[in-house]
Design a protein around this motif. Structure first.
Motif, PDB file in Angstrom:
ATOM      1  N   ILE A   1      34.106 -10.370 -38.653  1.00 27.19           N
ATOM      2  CA  ILE A   1      33.545 -11.356 -39.597  1.00 27.19           C
ATOM      3  C   ILE A   1      32.115 -10.973 -39.967  1.00 27.19           C
ATOM      4  O   ILE A   1      31.718 -11.036 -41.135  1.00 27.19           O
ATOM      5  CB  ILE A   1      33.618 -12.775 -38.992  1.00 27.19           C
ATOM      6  CG1 ILE A   1      35.079 -13.235 -39.010  1.00 27.19           C
ATOM      7  CG2 ILE A   1      32.728 -13.744 -39.759  1.00 27.19           C
ATOM      8  CD1 ILE A   1      35.324 -14.548 -38.348  1.00 27.19           C
ATOM      9  N   ILE A   2      31.348 -10.534 -38.980  1.00 24.42           N
ATOM     10  CA  ILE A   2      29.948 -10.165 -39.246  1.00 24.42           C
ATOM     11  C   ILE A   2      29.885  -9.000 -40.227  1.00 24.42           C
ATOM     12  O   ILE A   2      28.996  -8.952 -41.080  1.00 24.42           O
ATOM     13  CB  ILE A   2      29.223  -9.853 -37.917  1.00 24.42           C
ATOM     14  CG1 ILE A   2      29.003 -11.156 -37.148  1.00 24.42           C
ATOM     15  CG2 ILE A   2      27.900  -9.131 -38.164  1.00 24.42           C
ATOM     16  CD1 ILE A   2      28.511 -10.975 -35.725  1.00 24.42           C
ATOM     17  N   ARG A   3      30.845  -8.080 -40.155  1.00 21.99           N
ATOM     18  CA  ARG A   3      30.846  -6.940 -41.097  1.00 21.99           C
ATOM     19  C   ARG A   3      30.956  -7.413 -42.547  1.00 21.99           C
ATOM     20  O   ARG A   3      30.539  -6.715 -43.460  1.00 21.99           O
ATOM     21  CB  ARG A   3      31.994  -5.983 -40.776  1.00 21.99           C
ATOM     22  CG  ARG A   3      31.727  -5.123 -39.574  1.00 21.99           C
ATOM     23  CD  ARG A   3      32.780  -4.028 -39.355  1.00 21.99           C
ATOM     24  NE  ARG A   3      32.479  -3.357 -38.085  1.00 21.99           N
ATOM     25  CZ  ARG A   3      33.033  -3.702 -36.913  1.00 21.99           C
ATOM     26  NH1 ARG A   3      33.951  -4.652 -36.854  1.00 21.99           N
ATOM     27  NH2 ARG A   3      32.667  -3.080 -35.804  1.00 21.99           N
ATOM     28  N   THR A   4      31.534  -8.587 -42.750  1.00 25.38           N
ATOM     29  CA  THR A   4      31.676  -9.103 -44.124  1.00 25.38           C
ATOM     30  C   THR A   4      30.640 -10.187 -44.436  1.00 25.38           C
ATOM     31  O   THR A   4      30.731 -10.827 -45.481  1.00 25.38           O
ATOM     32  CB  THR A   4      33.072  -9.721 -44.345  1.00 25.38           C
ATOM     33  OG1 THR A   4      33.130 -10.989 -43.687  1.00 25.38           O
ATOM     34  CG2 THR A   4      34.177  -8.823 -43.814  1.00 25.38           C
ATOM     35  N   SER A   5      29.691 -10.408 -43.525  1.00 33.09           N
ATOM     36  CA  SER A   5      28.761 -11.540 -43.691  1.00 33.09           C
ATOM     37  C   SER A   5      27.382 -11.071 -44.148  1.00 33.09           C
ATOM     38  O   SER A   5      27.010  -9.912 -43.952  1.00 33.09           O
ATOM     39  CB  SER A   5      28.602 -12.303 -42.364  1.00 33.09           C
ATOM     40  OG  SER A   5      29.830 -12.925 -42.016  1.00 33.09           O
ATOM     41  N   ASP A   6      26.659 -12.002 -44.710  1.00 30.52           N
ATOM     42  CA  ASP A   6      25.283 -11.756 -45.128  1.00 30.52           C
ATOM     43  C   ASP A   6      24.280 -12.238 -44.085  1.00 30.52           C
ATOM     44  O   ASP A   6      23.185 -11.704 -43.965  1.00 30.52           O
ATOM     45  CB  ASP A   6      25.022 -12.490 -46.449  1.00 30.52           C
ATOM     46  CG  ASP A   6      26.006 -12.063 -47.519  1.00 30.52           C
ATOM     47  OD1 ASP A   6      25.834 -10.969 -48.068  1.00 30.52           O
ATOM     48  OD2 ASP A   6      27.001 -12.793 -47.761  1.00 30.52           O
ATOM     49  N   VAL A   7      24.658 -13.310 -43.387  1.00 29.59           N
ATOM     50  CA  VAL A   7      23.728 -13.966 -42.467  1.00 29.59           C
ATOM     51  C   VAL A   7      24.453 -14.263 -41.157  1.00 29.59           C
ATOM     52  O   VAL A   7      25.611 -14.708 -41.174  1.00 29.59           O
ATOM     53  CB  VAL A   7      23.203 -15.303 -43.058  1.00 29.59           C
ATOM     54  CG1 VAL A   7      22.213 -15.978 -42.106  1.00 29.59           C
ATOM     55  CG2 VAL A   7      22.559 -15.091 -44.437  1.00 29.59           C
ATOM     56  N   VAL A   8      23.772 -14.008 -40.041  1.00 27.92           N
ATOM     57  CA  VAL A   8      24.226 -14.496 -38.730  1.00 27.92           C
ATOM     58  C   VAL A   8      23.147 -15.459 -38.245  1.00 27.92           C
ATOM     59  O   VAL A   8      21.970 -15.098 -38.196  1.00 27.92           O
ATOM     60  CB  VAL A   8      24.406 -13.342 -37.726  1.00 27.92           C
ATOM     61  CG1 VAL A   8      24.659 -13.886 -36.321  1.00 27.92           C
ATOM     62  CG2 VAL A   8      25.555 -12.432 -38.144  1.00 27.92           C
ATOM     63  N   SER A   9      23.551 -16.687 -37.911  1.00 28.82           N
ATOM     64  CA  SER A   9      22.561 -17.711 -37.557  1.00 28.82           C
ATOM     65  C   SER A   9      22.883 -18.312 -36.198  1.00 28.82           C
ATOM     66  O   SER A   9      24.061 -18.499 -35.857  1.00 28.82           O
ATOM     67  CB  SER A   9      22.538 -18.802 -38.631  1.00 28.82           C
ATOM     68  OG  SER A   9      23.859 -19.169 -39.006  1.00 28.82           O
ATOM     69  N   ASN A  10      21.839 -18.599 -35.417  1.00 31.50           N
ATOM     70  CA  ASN A  10      22.041 -19.284 -34.138  1.00 31.50           C
ATOM     71  C   ASN A  10      20.797 -20.064 -33.791  1.00 31.50           C
ATOM     72  O   ASN A  10      19.706 -19.765 -34.292  1.00 31.50           O
ATOM     73  CB  ASN A  10      22.366 -18.283 -33.023  1.00 31.50           C
ATOM     74  CG  ASN A  10      21.112 -17.664 -32.428  1.00 31.50           C
ATOM     75  OD1 ASN A  10      20.544 -18.192 -31.474  1.00 31.50           O
ATOM     76  ND2 ASN A  10      20.630 -16.573 -33.014  1.00 31.50           N
TER      77      ASN A  10
END
Lengths: 405, 402
Positions: free
Chosen positions: A91-100
């Protein structure tokens, strides 16, 4: 309207509880795809906390959760399993932002530290928002929103005159300062990536963010070396400036005179001609010196009138006044919010119809319409099949293995 | 000038017509490289005089404390806004701007209709206490009025006392933060599609949007959340007096490590009050929220910490994993070991003062040095020559079209 301004932007969103989800909600309300990565075995505490529809608990029945997660997609996995980690990497490979918004080190323990994520998606925008920042001697101090109020001066400064500190009655920094500083930073990072091709890491210390919102009294202290004492609802510069008891048991109206003209208008409306004619009260300095006398006289008047009437009569003469609203006043009685269509009704499979606050602005004269929040794991299968191309059999197997929850 | 030619808002021009509620919004853009131009009348906009002013400093020229904080990195252009020539320059500037942030009400010397009449597409963000429409749209607002009508004052304070305002003009920040985020998102769309947008931000709505779960508590369970947390907030969640100040503790049953850690600590020190905390009332969420239990815990816990300093309390919070921290004064912040370690505060030279002043640092850290305070809030008309020369140049480049 359902604005699609951010269509095509995808978040792998690991935020939970209050501040983080309130930030990413703004993006889903504007058309971004927010994949809320959740766990069924370690449920978002806001799903488990109330309030619940009709007071009946349930992980899909929390109004608090609903209000922070409109329009998002829910993917529920056991985050400790290697297979769920692999899914998340896809999923991260297709994402623009990772948020936590976990504490320092938690993302690393999940295999989701910045360096790891950057190695699989080099231009990722990575938001962390731990309480005190990622590194330093107090980075591991545990806290809630009120802890942030405590260590930023907000709690110290908020309280009644001559008494101890009280602070905001809510986890205030979670509900404005931190989510919207974070949202602003993410938009800046998206622009930066568009211009340079490079992602960014955003380390938002919620304490550092909140101190900016205490910037006015802080800078006064920094310049003068003097810190003001708590003043309740009074102002060091204006008088009268307070919250006054009105007719009824617990009804109040704020009055905040800023100019000498407003003072004269206030005296006219309230019939306090003796005060109006007292030259010692003609300017703010004089009124501040006799603030007790003024407040006592005003209270005699406000006690005889309905709070809403006090507000209406004073505002009609240009005097800043506003009744103190509680949630019932706001939802059932406030003409302004009703006129502007502030409340939205959304239907939900388990909650049924309930009310939501709109984003606090009109956009091109219209409301930004919200989409309902997700059930736990509602979109797991769709995301795996449609986004990642898994077969129905693979998804079924993952569910049986307990990877999907 | 900036050492980084490309910052997130490099090349974006913002015409700033804010006074109090919206000034922090435009500052957020300015801190990331936008050219933010305050257009003021020759006398200066009123926000320069917002109190407190600084003794010995001409606030007309330099502005007071709120002005200094809310206007870093901005430019100041003075125009005779009553004259046709002045209005033309303003229109020309707006025509070359991607964003206008406008604050309605008060002594506004520019009309929103005139801004909207300028040809071309852009983002126009209006910031006001109650919004541009509706029965309160002509009400006069202040921070206290917005906190009251927005609902946050109701939730703060003690049950037998009046509702309580939050310190620090919080409605200014809440409103500006929503305005900035919405403006940034609208700009993203404008740049993709060429469509302009008008955003009408209401401070009352912004406050009402930030009431934790009070709205849902009423909507779903018909309970009204009130100040003091009676029936809601755990007995342990409050500020408690210790030897040299106050600490904030949160140790409700929902945070078992914090509660058990407190019990453990009291036991280790042989504190006689701990026996009471083992009794059954302390094992029930509901009873722990009553006024009686809250007063009882306060007495008990303050007796436990009466000889402990804030620093000892913080050390124990770290060691024992308690949700507990000192209640810091503003005067404590520059000595906070975490903020010192992270070199949070920035020294900013302020015109008219002979020494630099500590400002709060970046509200978020980016992995590249894109956020910076390049210069202090502008003096009145400080950028007249540069802005007007730039305008003339761009008009010449456009073939003399105004």
């Amino acid at each position: 309207m359902f604005p699609q301004f951010l269509k095509g932007i995808r978040f792998a969103d690991l935020t939970w509880a209050g501040a983080g989800p309130f930030s990413t909600k703004l993006f889903s309300d504007f058309g971004a795809e927010i994949i809320k990565v959740e766990s069924g075995s370690r449920v978002d505490p806001v799903r488990a906390g109330g309030p619940f529809k009709d007071g009946v608990a349930g992980i899909n029945r929390s109004g608090y959760f609903a209000s922070r997660n409109t329009g998002k997609k829910s993917l529920a996995m056991n985050l400790k399993s290697q297979k769920s980690r692999d899914i998340l990497y896809d999923i991260i490979r297709t994402s623009d932002v990772v948020s936590n918004n976990f504490g320092p080190g938690a993302m690393e323990r999940l295999g989701l530290g910045y360096d790891m994520v950057k190695s699989i998606k080099p231009d990722i925008i990575y938001l962390s928002m731990p309480m005190y920042g990622e590194d330093g001697p107090l980075a591991s101090l545990l806290g809630v929103g009120m802890t942030i109020s405590a260590v930023t001066g907000l709690m110290w400064q908020t309280g009644y005159q001559g008494e101890g500190p009280i602070g905001p009655g809510t986890h205030f920094p979670d509900h404005a300062a931190n989510p919207y500083h974070a949202a602003f930073a993410i938009m800046a990072a998206l622009r930066h990536r568009r211009a340079t091709g490079r992602g960014l890491k955003i380390d938002l210390s919620q304490v550092e963010s909140t101190i900016n919102c205490m910037g006015l009294p802080f800078l006064e202290y920094a310049i003068t070396g003097q810190e003001r004492e708590r003043m309740g609802n009074r102002s060091p510069f204006h008088a009268p400036h307070n919250i006054f008891a009105c007719q009824g048991d617990d009804d109040w109206c704020a009055i905040a005179v800023q100019t000498d003209q407003q003072w004269q208008a206030l005296c006219r409306v309230t019939g306090l001609t003796e005060l109006a004619n007292d030259l010692a009260l003609a300017d703010a300095g004089g009124r501040l010196r006799q603030v007790d006398r003024i407040e006592q006289a005003l209270t005699v008047w406000t006690r005889q009138h309905d709070a809403k009437e006090v507000m209406a009569r004073l505002q009609a003469e240009g005097v800043p006044a506003g009744m103190v609203m509680n949630s019932r006043h706001l939802m059932d009685n406030d003409e302004q919010l009703r006129h502007r269509g502030y409340w939205q009704t959304l239907d939900h499979p388990e909650i049924g119809e309930s009310q939501f606050t709109s984003p606090p602005f009109l956009l091109d004269g219209e409301r930004v319409n919200l989409r309902r929040p997700p059930l736990l794991g509602e979109h797991s299968e769709d995301l795996l099949q449609q986004l990642l191309g898994y077969s129905a059999e693979q998804v079924q197997a993952l569910r049986q293995e307990g990877v999907l929850e | 000038m900036s050492t980084h030619p490309i910052r997130p808002y490099t090349g974006i021009r913002i015409i700033d017509l804010t006074r109090e509620l919206g000034s922090y919004a435009t500052r957020l853009f300015a801190d990331l490289g936008a050219e933010v131009i305050r257009v003021e009348s020759k006398q200066g906009r009123g926000d320069r005089q917002n109190p407190p002013t600084v003794a010995g400093l001409d606030s007309h020229q330099f502005g007071g404390v709120p002005y200094a904080f809310l206007n870093t990195n901005k430019k100041s252009l003075t125009l005779d806004l009553a004259s046709a020539a002045g209005k033309t320059v303003l229109s020309d500037l707006i025509a070359r701007a991607q964003i206008v942030v406008y604050e309605a009400g008060g002594q506004t010397d520019v009309a929103l209709a005139d801004i909207l009449a300028v040809p071309g597409a852009r983002i126009v963000t209006s910031v006001s206490y109650f919004g541009l429409t509706g029965p309160y749209s002509h009400f006069v607002g202040t921070d206290l009025i917005a906190q009251s009508l927005g609902g946050i004052a109701w939730l703060s304070g003690e049950p037998d006392k009046p509702p309580l305002q939050l310190a620090g003009q919080q409605s200014v920040f809440v409103t500006s933060l929503y305005a900035a985020a919405a403006t940034a998102i609208a700009l993203w769309d404008y740049e993709a599609t060429g469509h302009g947008h008008v955003i009408d931000v209401s401070a009352q709505e912004a406050i009402a949007h930030s009431l934790q779960n009070a709205i849902q508590v009423y909507d779903l369970e018909k309970r009204i959340s009130s100040r003091g947390g009676e029936g809601v907030r755990d007995a342990t969640e409050a500020a408690f007096a210790c030897k040299d100040g106050y600490v904030f503790l949160a140790a409700p049953l929902a945070l078992p490590a914090s509660w058990n850690g407190i019990i453990q600590w009291m036991t280790e020190e042989g504190f006689d009050g701990v026996a009471r905390l083992h009794e059954p009332e302390w094992a029930q969420r509901a009873t722990r929220c009553t006024a009686a239990m809250r007063s009882e815990f306060k007495l008990l816990f303050e007796r436990f910490i009466v000889n402990k300093t804030k620093q000892e309390m913080r050390e124990n919070a770290l060691k024992r994993k308690l949700v507990m921290a000192p209640v810091s004064k503003l005067a404590d912040l520059q000595d906070d070991p975490q903020l010192v370690y992270r070199q949070y505060f920035q020294q900013v030279g302020m015109p008219g003062l002979d020494h630099p002043v500590a400002f709060p640092g970046a509200p978020y850290r980016l992995s590249e040095p894109l956020w910076q305070i390049d210069r202090a809030a502008p003096e009145l008309g400080q950028d007249n020559d540069a802005v007007l020369a730039g305008l003339e140049q761009s008009q010449r480049a456009a073939g003399g079209q105004g």
